[in-house]
Write an enzyme that holds these catalytic residues in place. Structure first.
Site, short mmCIF file in Angstrom:
data_model
loop_
_atom_site.label_atom_id
_atom_site.label_comp_id
_atom_site.label_asym_id
_atom_site.label_seq_id
_atom_site.Cartn_x
_atom_site.Cartn_y
_atom_site.Cartn_z
N HIS A 1 -9.55 -0.98 18.46
CA HIS A 1 -9.10 0.30 17.93
C HIS A 1 -10.23 1.33 17.91
O HIS A 1 -11.36 0.99 17.62
CB HIS A 1 -8.60 0.07 16.51
CG HIS A 1 -8.03 1.27 15.87
ND1 HIS A 1 -7.30 2.22 16.55
CD2 HIS A 1 -8.05 1.69 14.59
CE1 HIS A 1 -6.93 3.16 15.72
NE2 HIS A 1 -7.37 2.87 14.52
N GLY B 1 0.87 -1.18 0.00
CA GLY B 1 0.00 0.00 0.00
C GLY B 1 0.90 1.22 0.00
O GLY B 1 1.55 1.52 1.01
N1 LIG Z 1 -4.69 0.87 12.41
C1 LIG Z 1 -4.73 2.18 12.48
O1 LIG Z 1 -4.62 2.77 13.54
C2 LIG Z 1 -4.86 2.97 11.21
C3 LIG Z 1 -4.51 4.33 11.16
C4 LIG Z 1 -4.58 5.01 9.95
C5 LIG Z 1 -5.03 4.35 8.80
N2 LIG Z 1 -5.40 3.04 8.91
C6 LIG Z 1 -5.86 2.29 7.73
O2 LIG Z 1 -4.76 2.08 6.87
C7 LIG Z 1 -5.23 1.91 5.53
C8 LIG Z 1 -4.44 2.83 4.60
O3 LIG Z 1 -4.73 4.18 4.86
P1 LIG Z 1 -4.17 5.31 3.87
O4 LIG Z 1 -4.56 6.62 4.43
O5 LIG Z 1 -2.73 5.05 3.55
O6 LIG Z 1 -5.04 5.00 2.55
P2 LIG Z 1 -4.67 5.33 1.05
O7 LIG Z 1 -5.94 5.23 0.28
O8 LIG Z 1 -3.86 6.58 0.96
O9 LIG Z 1 -3.71 4.10 0.60
C9 LIG Z 1 -4.14 2.80 0.41
C10 LIG Z 1 -3.34 2.21 -0.74
O10 LIG Z 1 -3.67 0.81 -0.86
C11 LIG Z 1 -3.57 0.50 -2.23
N3 LIG Z 1 -4.23 -0.76 -2.55
C12 LIG Z 1 -5.57 -1.03 -2.63
N4 LIG Z 1 -5.75 -2.31 -2.97
C13 LIG Z 1 -4.54 -2.88 -3.07
C14 LIG Z 1 -4.08 -4.19 -3.37
N5 LIG Z 1 -4.94 -5.18 -3.67
N6 LIG Z 1 -2.76 -4.41 -3.40
C15 LIG Z 1 -1.87 -3.43 -3.12
N7 LIG Z 1 -2.25 -2.17 -2.83
C16 LIG Z 1 -3.57 -1.90 -2.82
C17 LIG Z 1 -4.21 1.70 -2.93
O11 LIG Z 1 -3.87 1.75 -4.30
C18 LIG Z 1 -3.65 2.85 -2.10
O12 LIG Z 1 -2.45 3.37 -2.66
C19 LIG Z 1 -6.75 2.19 5.60
O13 LIG Z 1 -7.44 0.96 5.70
C20 LIG Z 1 -6.89 3.00 6.88
O14 LIG Z 1 -8.19 2.89 7.41
C21 LIG Z 1 -5.31 2.34 10.07
#
Ligand SMILES: NC(=O)c1ccc[n+]([C@@H]2O[C@H](COP(=O)([O-])OP(=O)(O)OC[C@H]3O[C@@H](n4cnc5c(N)ncnc54)[C@H](O)[C@@H]3O)[C@@H](O)[C@H]2O)c1
Length: 309
Positions: A176, A10
């Site tokens: 979370h 990602g």
């Molecule tokens: N656990 C936590 O505390 C926490 C905190 C912040 C964000 N998050 C989560 O982290 C994730 C990412 O957040 P973000 O802001 O970076 O989102 P984002 O949309 O900026 O990035 C997500 C990336 O995943 C890629 N992607 C989608 N499907 C894919 C696949 N099959 N293979 C490879 N890559 C793929 C997309 O192209 C995108 O670039 C989200 O699910 C968000 O909710 C969790």
């Protein structure tokens, strides 16, 4: 001796920022993977071009091919989609479960000895998916949430009291976000419980702000969600594992009877070292805290049941 290798799946906001922090700390070489052609390559090249200015020699490469991830010590999973207007929580979960399952299968096959750090939401449920998809033991499947939630709590405590964040420590258990269970009696400033330093009302206000910390940022940004603090929290976990620091950090881990819960990923304090999640630290809870913890575990159980329905 070669440098450690971390795959970050990602290349979105969180993933690219994790890659930046790891590279800039010179902690490991980073392989940034995304499904979108050109995105991980472009961000990795941009990060590599910053290296001479920052002064580190870590290699950062971007790819769409899991063959390039082989032999990683850690795989950080941030791939997923954000909730779109009109999309239910269950639809989001089904979509992200499919994504997490497929990327973990690919990565685990190429790096069978790696440690997985899961970031994609809904976090606790995605940890279950990753564990099933990898077949890894619980020591090597760890969820990032508690470090972020406690960082937010610490930031708010420091702002409230006008003291250094360095002297604030927070203790957060449970799932979370809105189901997290902060423990004010174990949250301290230089060892002094915050319950001695502010009124119960102020403590409660900070607890509520922490539980809604993600939503507060989303409301401000209007597009996208938090990533600087989530990436910093993920980096702290990667650092503790790769440098075998044995940091005690709140992480989502598969409980096997600890805290009265069996077979669910829930956030608890653990020791993170070279072996991954090396030990769960169990503490006694008051009746109220135990009830809140069980409520939080119940919320995770509901998500996992939806996942398997
Ligand atoms: N656990 C936590 O505390 C926490 C905190 C912040 C964000 N998050 C989560 O982290 C994730 C990412 O957040 P973000 O802001 O970076 O989102 P984002 O949309 O900026 O990035 C997500 C990336 O995943 C890629 N992607 C989608 N499907 C894919 C696949 N099959 N293979 C490879 N890559 C793929 C997309 O192209 C995108 O670039 C989200 O699910 C968000 O909710 C969790």
């Amino acid at each position: 001796m070669s440098r450690n290798r971390v795959t970050v799946i990602g290349a979105g906001n969180v993933g690219a920022t994790v890659a930046q922090r790891i590279g800039e700390a010179g902690l490991a070489d980073v392989v940034l993977v995304d499904i979108v052609d050109g995105l991980p390559q472009g961000k990795a090249l941009d990060l590599a071009e910053a290296a001479p200015v920052v002064g580190h020699d870590a290699r950062v490469v971007g790819t769409n091919d899991y063959a390039d991830t082989a032999g990683s010590d850690i795989v950080v999973v941030t791939s997923g989609i954000a909730r779109k207007p009109g999309m239910s929580r269950d639809e989001l979960m089904a979509t992200n479960a499919g994504i997490v399952r497929s990327v973990v299968e690919e990565a685990a096959r190429r790096s069978p000895d790696s440690i997985l750090i899961i970031v994609t939401n809904p976090l606790d449920a995605m940890c279950h998916v990753a564990m099933e998809a990898s077949g890894f033991p619980r020591e090597r499947v760890i969820g990032m949430a508690g470090v972020l939630d406690s960082a937010r709590f610490r930031a708010f405590i420091a702002m409230e009291l006008g003291v250094s964040v360095e002297d604030t420590h927070a203790f957060v258990l449970g799932g979370h976000g809105d189901t997290m269970v902060p423990l004010p009696r174990y949250s301290t400033v230089a060892g002094i419980p915050i319950t001695e330093l502010m009124s119960p009302e102020r403590v409660q206000a900070l607890v509520e702000r922490t539980a809604g910390g993600g939503a507060e940022i989303v409301a401000l940004l209007k597009a996208g969600s938090a990533y600087y603090a989530p990436a910093a929290a993920t980096f702290e976990m990667v650092d503790s594992i790769l440098r075998d620091r044995k940091r005690v950090l709140p992480c989502a881990t598969l409980l096997q009877g600890e805290y009265g819960v069996d077979g669910l990923f829930v956030g608890v304090p653990v020791v993170l070292g070279a072996g991954g999640m090396e030990r769960v630290i169990e503490i006694g809870l008051s009746d109220d805290e135990a009830a809140a913890f069980q409520r939080s575990a119940g919320a995770v159980r509901e998500l996992v049941e939806v996942l398997h329905a």
